[in-house]
Design an enzyme around this catalytic site. Structure first.
Site, short mmCIF file in Angstrom:
data_model
loop_
_atom_site.label_atom_id
_atom_site.label_comp_id
_atom_site.label_asym_id
_atom_site.label_seq_id
_atom_site.Cartn_x
_atom_site.Cartn_y
_atom_site.Cartn_z
N ARG B 181 0.91 -1.15 0.04
CA ARG B 181 0.07 -0.05 -0.10
C ARG B 181 0.80 1.07 -0.13
O ARG B 181 0.51 2.18 0.43
CB ARG B 181 -0.81 -0.08 1.27
CG ARG B 181 -0.25 -0.30 2.53
CD ARG B 181 -1.26 -0.22 3.65
NE ARG B 181 -0.42 -0.88 4.82
CZ ARG B 181 -0.54 -0.28 6.02
NH1 ARG B 181 -0.98 0.77 6.22
NH2 ARG B 181 0.08 -1.14 7.18
N ASN B 182 2.27 1.07 -0.71
CA ASN B 182 3.05 2.07 -0.49
C ASN B 182 3.68 2.23 -1.77
O ASN B 182 3.99 1.14 -2.69
CB ASN B 182 3.97 1.62 0.61
CG ASN B 182 4.02 2.75 1.89
OD1 ASN B 182 3.74 3.96 1.49
ND2 ASN B 182 3.68 1.96 3.02
#
Ligand SMILES: [Zn+2]
Lengths: 77, 370
Positions: B181-182
């Protein structure tokens, strides 16, 4: 490896007493808090290891369509 | 190819279904995403929203009623409008449309839900907050997708029946999944490549959907990975596709959930890093590793990673298992530090992040969610 025997359905399985004694000694000082939780763990592991490879469910035609989309999107050459 | 979770890949899509005259209920995009995930088998073996017995079993035992491992409730919260036994049409603004066969409407205890899934009832926890804001009843029953919603990143929206064929066509047998998620820094790249060294391919599977304020925007994550893959990966060894679901921030329990999803896509291994799916200090840094001990029957192998860092003495990127040198020699890849730099308008240095990746991020006026 805690299996709280609260809510949920359980049934009883008979195993030879000497085996139960062996398990009892085996799980001393481990995360297993009962013979039941140990036996459950081992059986789940065993059954999972025997799961069959899946047979593909697509017809040749479907599969070709899927491959076409994958090619169009650049995932396949 | 390994079987999906529960043995059978769910596919509940029927675009020709007659929906005339069925009463319509509007749903939000989170629910719409879950519906598509169910319909396309991403959540196999679920065929709909959980009924009470599954919901309670998941909270109590981390298993569905049929003993299949499952850690996160997939539920639909409702107002009083829905009744047991009826069929309703669920519709989202994005277009997602599905028939919902209401099997059961039931009450639930939000505090218990939060406590069991998140291990806290602290409202400051984003997952707990969302549960506390849910409506007071849940409805369970099967869904059938009639129409897929619009997806901005459609090109990257692959379904399990597609990835399974893709992996087969590529000749991949051992497939490692990477959840993210990065935006990627050098540490992430080393984790992925270390795993890839022992596998046939890597499946990079960023989560797209509701995250929290200050997280990177979806588009920034995708474009930065495009740049990384384009410049630093072999084309026939890496596939990127999105996972459209909400982050729950349930730490260890979400790690199991994330692994199950990747199993359904056809992956054999799943990378679990430090504080997987965690938030704040609610979970220990390696709690998400330990929980896998409780699932001997998961059907996907976790690969546990500790963080990589640069060691000046080793002269390379290492981790604590392979570098004997003290902290004074180390440079750590910190997502937080990188985030701060970007917020201050500084480009992260090449020792932290590939320049192609940094350039993409810096090209956005605001790469973060407001
Ligand atoms: Zn060193």
């Amino acid at each position: 490896m805690t299996e709280k025997e609260g809510k949920g359905k359980y049934t009883t399985v008979s195993i030879p007493t000497p085996l139960a004694e062996k398990i009892k000694r085996r799980i001393e000082g481990t995360g297993f808090n009962s013979i039941s939780s140990y036996v459950t763990y081992v059986l789940r592991e065993l059954l999972a290891s025997m799961e069959e490879e899946e047979e593909e469910v697509f017809s040749k035609e479907d599969e070709e369509k899927i491959k076409e989309r994958l090619r169009a999107l650049g995932y396949l050459d | 190819m390994k079987p999906p979770h529960g043995g059978k890949l769910v596919y509940r899509v029927d675009e020709k279904k007659d929906i005339d005259g069925i009463s319509v209920i509007e749903i939000n995009e989170d629910v719409a995403k879950d519906i598509e995930n169910i319909a396309y088998g991403i959540f196999s073996p679920l065929e709909g929203f959980m009924c009470k017995s599954d919901f309670e079993n998941v909270l109590e035992h981390m298993r569905l009623e049929n003993d299949v491992a499952w850690t996160i409730p997939i539920v639909f919260d409702i107002e009083n409008k829905i009744r047991e036994g009826e069929e309703v049409l669920l519709k989202a603004k994005s277009g997602t449309t599905a028939i919902f066969e209401v099997e059961e409407v039931y009450k639930y205890d939000k505090k218990e839900y939060a406590e069991k899934v998140f291990k806290t009832t602290d409202i400051a926890h984003p997952g707990v907050k969302r549960v506390m804001e849910m409506k007071d009843k849940l409805a369970g029953g099967k869904i059938t997708l009639v129409k897929e919603g619009k997806e901005k990143f459609e090109k990257y929206y692959l379904k399990p029946y597609e990835t399974r064929i893709l992996f087969k066509e590529k000749g991949w047998k051992d497939i490692v999944a990477f959840q993210t998620r990065n935006v990627p820094h050098i540490g992430h790249e080393y984790v992925q490549k270390t795993a890839l060294t022992f596998a046939d391919g890597i499946f990079i599977n960023p989560i797209i959907g509701k995250k929290k304020k200050g997280d990177f925007k979806d588009e920034v994550i995708l474009r930065s990975y495009e740049a990384l893959i384009e410049n630093y990966y072999l084309k026939n060894r890496a596939v990127m596709s999105i996972l459209r679901t909400t982050m729950r921030y349930a730490g260890p329990k979400e790690a199991i959930f994330h692994a199950i999803i990747r199993k359904n896509f056809g992956c054999t291994h799943f990378i679990v890093g430090r504080d997987h799916a965690g938030v704040g200090n609610y979970y220990g840094p390696y709690e998400a590793h330990d929980i896998f001990n409780e699932f001997p029957d998961l059907g996907i192998t976790p690969l546990f990673f500790r963080s990589f860092f640069f060691c000046k003495k080793c002269g390379g990127v290492v981790n604590e298992k392979i570098c004997p040198h003290g902290k004074e020699h180390h440079i750590y890849y910190s997502g937080t530090a990188i985030r701060k730099m970007i917020m201050n308008g500084e480009t992260p240095p090449e020792t932290m992040m590939r320049k192609e990746v940094a350039n993409i991020i810096m090209s956005y006026e605001n790469p973060f969610i407001d």
